[in-house]
Design an enzyme around this catalytic site. Sequence first.
Site, mmCIF file in Angstrom:
data_model
loop_
_atom_site.group_PDB
_atom_site.id
_atom_site.type_symbol
_atom_site.label_atom_id
_atom_site.label_comp_id
_atom_site.label_asym_id
_atom_site.label_seq_id
_atom_site.Cartn_x
_atom_site.Cartn_y
_atom_site.Cartn_z
ATOM 1 N N GLU A 102 15.636 20.817 41.497
ATOM 2 C CA GLU A 102 16.427 20.546 40.656
ATOM 3 C C GLU A 102 16.059 19.040 40.269
ATOM 4 O OE1 GLU A 102 18.734 22.039 38.534
ATOM 5 O OE2 GLU A 102 18.031 23.734 39.667
ATOM 6 N N SER A 161 76.688 52.133 54.314
ATOM 7 C CA SER A 161 77.324 52.052 55.477
ATOM 8 C C SER A 161 76.634 50.863 56.234
ATOM 9 C CB SER A 161 77.634 53.436 56.340
ATOM 10 O OG SER A 161 78.399 54.072 55.423
#
Length: 643
Positions: free
Chosen positions: A113, A386
């Site tokens: 690069e 319950s």
Amino acid sequence: MSSSENIEQEKPLIQPSPNFEFWRKVGLVTGGTLLSINMLAISIVTGGLVGLFISFYNLPQLRQIRNFVPAETTYIYDIKGKLLVGLHGEVNRKFVSLDQISPHLKRAVLAIEDSYFYNHHGIDPGGIGRAALVNWAAGTVKEGGSTITMQLVKNLFLSRDRALSRKIAEAILAIHLERILNKDQILELYLNQVYWGHNNYGVQTAAQSYFNKSAQDLTLAESALMAGLIQAPEKFSPFVDMNLAIQKQRQVLRRMRELKWITKQEYDNALRQQIQLGKIKSFKASVFPYVTNAVSQELIEKFGRDAVLKGGMRVQTTVSSDLQIIAEETVKKWHKTLKERGLKNNQIALVAIDPRSQFVKTLVGGVDSQKSEFNRATQAQRQPGSAFKSFVYYTAFASGKFTPDTTVLDSPVSYPDGDKTYSPRNYDNTFKGAMPIRTALALSRNVPTVKLGKSVGINNVIKTCRTLGITSHMEPVSSLPLGAIGVTPLEMASAYATFANYGWHSSPTLITRVTNSSGDLLLDNTPKPRQVLDPWASAAILDVLQSAVKEGTGRGAALNRPVAGKTGTTSSERDIWFIGTVPQLTTAIWVGRDDNGQLARGATGGGMVTPIWRDFMQKALHDVPVEKFKPPSNFPRPQPKKK
């Protein structure tokens, strides 16, 4: 020693100025004409850039780069550090410092690069010239001539258009950036910022995806392959086309060899190395979706969505992977079993909490997260039936007027209810007369519960629920003691866990701690329990709930250790529950249908949920020592308030 010194000592990067050799080789300069041409070229470039510095006054303020924090993936772990999932938006990145990146990769990237990176000051006139000649000869764009610094400013600050003005802006910003950051800082940012394909941003996540290893452990062959991806990551990806990826790898290796950054032996060895690919992890699903989705929601509420998806957090959860696996297997197994018993379209949610810390140890929000991610453990508001009665009986004990042995009447009664009269009935449509509170709760008798709720005050029952963290809307109606409200399994587990800790309570959580990627602490959920319930009344309700398991509706949950728990069944069998606890672990299990339809005639918490609870707890408590609950006699009994 700096990272650049490491690179240079391993293989020299700093080369003689490229201009002379380049222009001489292409035959455009000879001997004495070099200096004057170079001077002229530099003068033109410099003069042009000075003018452009003035004209591009709207360019970004680069000094902010010193405080730049790239978007990073947030990682969620279990209690022991096992990775569960990475959370990110469009960018999957884990930032690493330059010294945590393989020298092979640094050299490979520079070679292909920007091989003169450590010589130039942001732009490379020789590189631009070379690119121009290559492009002119090819009749198309083959090389861009951009330095690493130019690529970095493009990625960070500029649009993706290919206009000349953008290229000029790149050059200006690159020169300016090199006055703010040193070369190592620029290279570090670049390697962590660049896109490597498959939604991997930065070298660390890319290395983990491509090779299942850290960036610092990459070999020369792997480094060259990765460096070859930068120009077109998806095109050259080995996951897409291995042959093309190898061609690019060899191009990088040849360039490194030309630069004398690797020896002939290293070159040959790299060519011979067999590449072992990892797996694409950027889009990897969560190990436990119900857990990580709930954690994500908790994080977003606390820190905001952007901070979670881009902030690079490290999140340690309270969840035990071992328990979570047991819980998920239990849910899948019993979903099938209940289906065979006639409970079609049933869903199951399971939450287990450590009552000593209120840490959620396991959370399952449904039968199959791939079919539905709706989290019934945290999001489904269902009637507890319950199982709600425990809050009524606790309130009675906390008033100081009742004990587990106080007698209550299971006999017909009616209460005004607006324009009508409310007459509670028992599940079996019978009445059993006088009985101790212990028996009334153990047998889940409805009428004594309503009478007790009216005696202590329905508003006081609501107050108990609020103290326990139940947030659902509640009207102070006569039927409330029978559980005619909506609650989540997480709320029920947390409430019963507070009983199991004798009234000490912390907010339930799935998160122990959160740090940023640098290790700075953002959130510490070390338990800070407060005494919110009366300890004697809590011990008393635990005592009565043990009777419910020994001789009442919860018998199917009995273990070879003390268990306190309560079944729950709503009218028309739409919701069935069991919430039970031992001193070290509280687990709530709900079974129902998403459409709120009837499960099956005769479906009850005692008959169908207690076996699920027992199956899970036997495995979860395999290596956990047996402990007994503290009796009420260990605590002072509250005194009734004087009117």
